[in-house]
Scaffold this motif. Structure first.
Motif, PDB file in Angstrom:
ATOM      1  N   PHE A  41       0.969   5.645  46.174  1.00 56.90           N
ATOM      2  CA  PHE A  41       1.049   6.832  47.031  1.00 56.90           C
ATOM      3  C   PHE A  41      -0.173   7.683  46.726  1.00 56.90           C
ATOM      4  CE2 PHE A  41       2.037  11.113  48.273  1.00 56.90           C
ATOM      5  CZ  PHE A  41       2.807  10.991  49.417  1.00 56.90           C
ATOM      6  N   GLY A  42      -1.063   7.827  47.700  1.00 57.80           N
ATOM      7  CA  GLY A  42      -2.256   8.650  47.532  1.00 57.80           C
ATOM      8  C   GLY A  42      -2.072  10.010  48.169  1.00 57.80           C
ATOM      9  N   TYR A  43      -2.368  11.065  47.433  1.00 58.61           N
ATOM     10  CA  TYR A  43      -2.177  12.422  47.957  1.00 58.61           C
ATOM     11  C   TYR A  43      -3.453  13.254  47.878  1.00 58.61           C
ATOM     12  CZ  TYR A  43      -1.716  13.223  42.920  1.00 58.61           C
ATOM     13  OH  TYR A  43      -1.928  13.240  41.562  1.00 58.61           O
ATOM     14  N   GLY A  44      -4.557  12.635  47.462  1.00 55.06           N
ATOM     15  CA  GLY A  44      -5.838  13.336  47.365  1.00 55.06           C
ATOM     16  C   GLY A  44      -6.920  12.462  47.975  1.00 55.06           C
ATOM     17  N   SER A  45      -7.909  12.080  47.183  1.00 54.77           N
ATOM     18  CA  SER A  45      -9.015  11.278  47.712  1.00 54.77           C
ATOM     19  C   SER A  45      -8.562   9.893  48.157  1.00 54.77           C
ATOM     20  CB  SER A  45     -10.123  11.162  46.667  1.00 54.77           C
ATOM     21  OG  SER A  45      -9.660  10.517  45.498  1.00 54.77           O
ATOM     22  N   LEU A  46      -7.438   9.393  47.647  1.00 53.35           N
ATOM     23  CA  LEU A  46      -6.952   8.075  48.057  1.00 53.35           C
ATOM     24  C   LEU A  46      -6.416   8.068  49.490  1.00 53.35           C
ATOM     25  CD1 LEU A  46      -5.154   6.806  44.811  1.00 53.35           C
ATOM     26  CD2 LEU A  46      -7.324   6.019  45.766  1.00 53.35           C
ATOM     27  N   ILE A  47      -6.277   9.228  50.093  1.00 51.83           N
ATOM     28  CA  ILE A  47      -5.918   9.282  51.517  1.00 51.83           C
ATOM     29  C   ILE A  47      -7.063   8.734  52.361  1.00 51.83           C
ATOM     30  CG2 ILE A  47      -5.406  10.858  53.437  1.00 51.83           C
ATOM     31  CD1 ILE A  47      -4.013  12.688  51.456  1.00 51.83           C
ATOM     32  N   ASN A  48      -8.272   8.847  51.848  1.00 54.74           N
ATOM     33  CA  ASN A  48      -9.473   8.475  52.580  1.00 54.74           C
ATOM     34  C   ASN A  48      -9.712   6.966  52.512  1.00 54.74           C
ATOM     35  OD1 ASN A  48     -12.509   7.958  52.715  1.00 54.74           O
ATOM     36  ND2 ASN A  48     -12.405  10.074  53.409  1.00 54.74           N
ATOM     37  N   GLY A  49      -9.782   6.304  53.673  1.00 56.71           N
ATOM     38  CA  GLY A  49      -9.941   4.861  53.717  1.00 56.71           C
ATOM     39  C   GLY A  49     -11.192   4.351  53.005  1.00 56.71           C
ATOM     40  N   PRO A  50     -12.389   4.863  53.317  1.00 58.21           N
ATOM     41  CA  PRO A  50     -13.583   4.406  52.606  1.00 58.21           C
ATOM     42  C   PRO A  50     -13.516   4.659  51.103  1.00 58.21           C
ATOM     43  CG  PRO A  50     -14.208   5.490  54.638  1.00 58.21           C
ATOM     44  CD  PRO A  50     -12.736   5.709  54.478  1.00 58.21           C
ATOM     45  N   SER A  51     -12.840   5.716  50.686  1.00 61.68           N
ATOM     46  CA  SER A  51     -12.690   5.981  49.254  1.00 61.68           C
ATOM     47  C   SER A  51     -11.838   4.909  48.599  1.00 61.68           C
ATOM     48  CB  SER A  51     -12.071   7.369  49.037  1.00 61.68           C
ATOM     49  OG  SER A  51     -11.955   7.661  47.662  1.00 61.68           O
ATOM     50  N   ARG A  52     -10.758   4.486  49.260  1.00 61.00           N
ATOM     51  CA  ARG A  52      -9.946   3.381  48.731  1.00 61.00           C
ATOM     52  C   ARG A  52     -10.765   2.099  48.662  1.00 61.00           C
ATOM     53  NH1 ARG A  52      -6.302   5.453  52.541  1.00 61.00           N
ATOM     54  NH2 ARG A  52      -6.526   3.627  53.895  1.00 61.00           N
ATOM     55  N   THR A  53     -11.545   1.850  49.713  1.00 56.62           N
ATOM     56  CA  THR A  53     -12.345   0.626  49.764  1.00 56.62           C
ATOM     57  C   THR A  53     -13.368   0.576  48.635  1.00 56.62           C
ATOM     58  OG1 THR A  53     -12.074   0.486  52.159  1.00 56.62           O
ATOM     59  CG2 THR A  53     -13.916  -0.728  51.218  1.00 56.62           C
ATOM     60  N   SER A  54     -13.884   1.730  48.241  1.00 50.33           N
ATOM     61  CA  SER A  54     -14.869   1.758  47.167  1.00 50.33           C
ATOM     62  C   SER A  54     -14.287   1.241  45.854  1.00 50.33           C
ATOM     63  CB  SER A  54     -15.394   3.191  46.965  1.00 50.33           C
ATOM     64  OG  SER A  54     -14.384   4.037  46.423  1.00 50.33           O
ATOM     65  N   THR A  55     -12.968   1.302  45.709  1.00 52.09           N
ATOM     66  CA  THR A  55     -12.306   0.791  44.504  1.00 52.09           C
ATOM     67  C   THR A  55     -11.802  -0.627  44.697  1.00 52.09           C
ATOM     68  OG1 THR A  55     -11.633   3.017  43.842  1.00 52.09           O
ATOM     69  CG2 THR A  55     -10.414   1.176  42.872  1.00 52.09           C
ATOM     70  N   SER A  56     -11.207  -0.906  45.841  1.00 52.55           N
ATOM     71  CA  SER A  56     -10.596  -2.221  46.082  1.00 52.55           C
ATOM     72  C   SER A  56     -11.625  -3.278  46.464  1.00 52.55           C
ATOM     73  CB  SER A  56      -9.550  -2.118  47.185  1.00 52.55           C
ATOM     74  OG  SER A  56     -10.169  -1.776  48.418  1.00 52.55           O
ATOM     75  N   GLY A  57     -12.734  -2.844  47.049  1.00 50.06           N
ATOM     76  CA  GLY A  57     -13.720  -3.801  47.535  1.00 50.06           C
ATOM     77  C   GLY A  57     -13.333  -4.450  48.838  1.00 50.06           C
ATOM     78  N   ARG A  58     -12.278  -3.960  49.468  1.00 53.77           N
ATOM     79  CA  ARG A  58     -11.804  -4.514  50.743  1.00 53.77           C
ATOM     80  C   ARG A  58     -11.113  -3.394  51.507  1.00 53.77           C
ATOM     81  NH1 ARG A  58      -6.158  -5.772  50.883  1.00 53.77           N
ATOM     82  NH2 ARG A  58      -5.160  -4.947  49.009  1.00 53.77           N
ATOM     83  N   PRO A  59     -11.085  -3.462  52.838  1.00 57.17           N
ATOM     84  CA  PRO A  59     -10.332  -2.456  53.593  1.00 57.17           C
ATOM     85  C   PRO A  59      -8.854  -2.523  53.241  1.00 57.17           C
ATOM     86  CG  PRO A  59     -11.803  -3.696  55.027  1.00 57.17           C
ATOM     87  CD  PRO A  59     -11.784  -4.420  53.713  1.00 57.17           C
ATOM     88  N   VAL A  60      -8.256  -1.374  52.970  1.00 53.32           N
ATOM     89  CA  VAL A  60      -6.846  -1.326  52.583  1.00 53.32           C
ATOM     90  C   VAL A  60      -6.077  -0.484  53.600  1.00 53.32           C
ATOM     91  CG1 VAL A  60      -5.194  -0.728  50.776  1.00 53.32           C
ATOM     92  CG2 VAL A  60      -7.484  -1.493  50.150  1.00 53.32           C
ATOM     93  N   PRO A  61      -5.185  -1.073  54.375  1.00 46.87           N
ATOM     94  CA  PRO A  61      -4.412  -0.305  55.343  1.00 46.87           C
ATOM     95  C   PRO A  61      -3.432   0.623  54.628  1.00 46.87           C
ATOM     96  CG  PRO A  61      -3.522  -2.512  55.180  1.00 46.87           C
ATOM     97  CD  PRO A  61      -4.780  -2.497  54.347  1.00 46.87           C
ATOM     98  N   ALA A  62      -3.063   1.699  55.304  1.00 46.69           N
ATOM     99  CA  ALA A  62      -2.137   2.661  54.709  1.00 46.69           C
ATOM    100  C   ALA A  62      -1.228   3.221  55.791  1.00 46.69           C
ATOM    101  CB  ALA A  62      -2.911   3.794  54.031  1.00 46.69           C
ATOM    102  N   ILE A  63      -0.067   3.709  55.371  1.00 47.51           N
ATOM    103  CA  ILE A  63       0.841   4.394  56.290  1.00 47.51           C
ATOM    104  C   ILE A  63       1.031   5.828  55.823  1.00 47.51           C
ATOM    105  CG2 ILE A  63       2.031   2.237  56.819  1.00 47.51           C
ATOM    106  CD1 ILE A  63       4.412   3.296  55.183  1.00 47.51           C
ATOM    107  N   ALA A  64       1.129   6.726  56.770  1.00 39.74           N
ATOM    108  CA  ALA A  64       1.354   8.130  56.445  1.00 39.74           C
ATOM    109  C   ALA A  64       2.767   8.317  55.922  1.00 39.74           C
ATOM    110  CB  ALA A  64       1.128   9.005  57.679  1.00 39.74           C
TER     111      ALA A  64
END
Length: 268
Positions: A41-64
């Motif tokens: 559950f991301g409630y800060g910078s992890l809400i941001n898709g490119p920010s998640r990708t910078s850690t995972s190395g892949r696009p990560v889908p998310a649900i609100a």
């Protein structure tokens, strides 16, 4: 019209074959072998898709999604962060226990899957100042058409200085660890992907905004030239409480230094 014996027999055989039961297999209830079992559950910078990708190395889908106020925590500017040794620090978003007499607030954010243990370890390393804590799904709701994961665990990152033992020793913004606009932009850019109402809700349910607020955008005086959605972000910050009451204190680096740092140095 004459029908040959061979044609008649072929037709009869085809008719007989069409009446046989079709052999298949029912896959209802089976999950894919590589289906994720861990979610964050991301409630800060992890809400941001490119920010998640910078850690995972892949696009990560998310649900609100949203966490109920019954969870007992509020989102707060109460987690100090230093990018590397010797670098200037800033205050990031975290969650802290609700203070005595403080109203319960929900926390909106996103839920996204983690592929495997290696990826989970990468997010843990990124959130080094936080402990990963399992969320009881009774406190979580989806806020769009997507549903919550039916199996697996949902985790949330709690600042290590606010791990459920009480609100003591919280690290609020100060002159050396201000709010920085570049971080706020990442959070609100991600929030605006879910719509303006979602971004407004995030501001309304975030506490402890501070007068120590540094406008560190790359081109701060021409933000629209470098920062996507800078106009929409500034309008939200300037009009939505509790951020709006502190927005006037946001300063360009040289003005921030003049107001907060030079006076401090002269007093030594």
């Amino acid at each position: 019209m004459m029908i040959s014996r061979r044609g008649m027999l072929g037709g009869i055989a085809g008719l007989a074959a069409s009446t046989l039961p079709v052999m298949g297999k029912d896959f209802w209830g089976q999950r894919l072998a590589n289906a994720p079992r861990d979610f964050l559950f991301g409630y800060g910078s992890l809400i941001n898709g490119p920010s998640r990708t910078s850690t995972s190395g892949r696009p990560v889908p998310a649900i609100a999604a949203r966490i109920s106020g019954s969870f007992g925590y509020v989102r707060s500017w109460a987690s100090r962060f230093t990018p590397r040794e010797g670098a200037a620090g800033f205050t990031a978003l975290g969650i802290r226990p609700r203070m005595p007499g403080e109203e319960a607030y929900s926390i909106n954010g996103v839920i996204f899957p983690v592929k495997d243990e290696a990826e989970l370890a990468a997010f843990d390393a990124r959130e080094g100042g936080y402990n990963r804590v399992e969320l009881d799904q009774a406190h979580v709701e989806a806020v769009d058409w997507e549903g919550l994961p039916r199996v697996g665990k949902i985790w949330i990152y709690v600042p290590k200085n606010s791990d459920g033992k009480g609100p003591a020793d919280l690290q609020y913004p100060d002159v050396n660890f201000p709010l920085v606009q570049s971080y706020i932009d990442v959070v609100l850019q991600g929030s605006l992907e879910e719509g303006p109402d979602f971004a407004r809700e995030l501001i309304e349910t975030t506490l402890d905004w501070s007068p120590f607020w540094l406008d560190d955008r790359p081109i701060a005086r021409r933000a629209w030239a470098d920062t996507p959605n800078s106009g929409a972000i500034d309008r939200l910050l300037a009009t939505v409480e509790p951020a709006a009451s502190q927005f006037r204190n946001r300063l360009y680096p040289e003005l921030y230094a003049a107001r907060h740092l030079m006076g401090k140095a002269g007093a030594r």
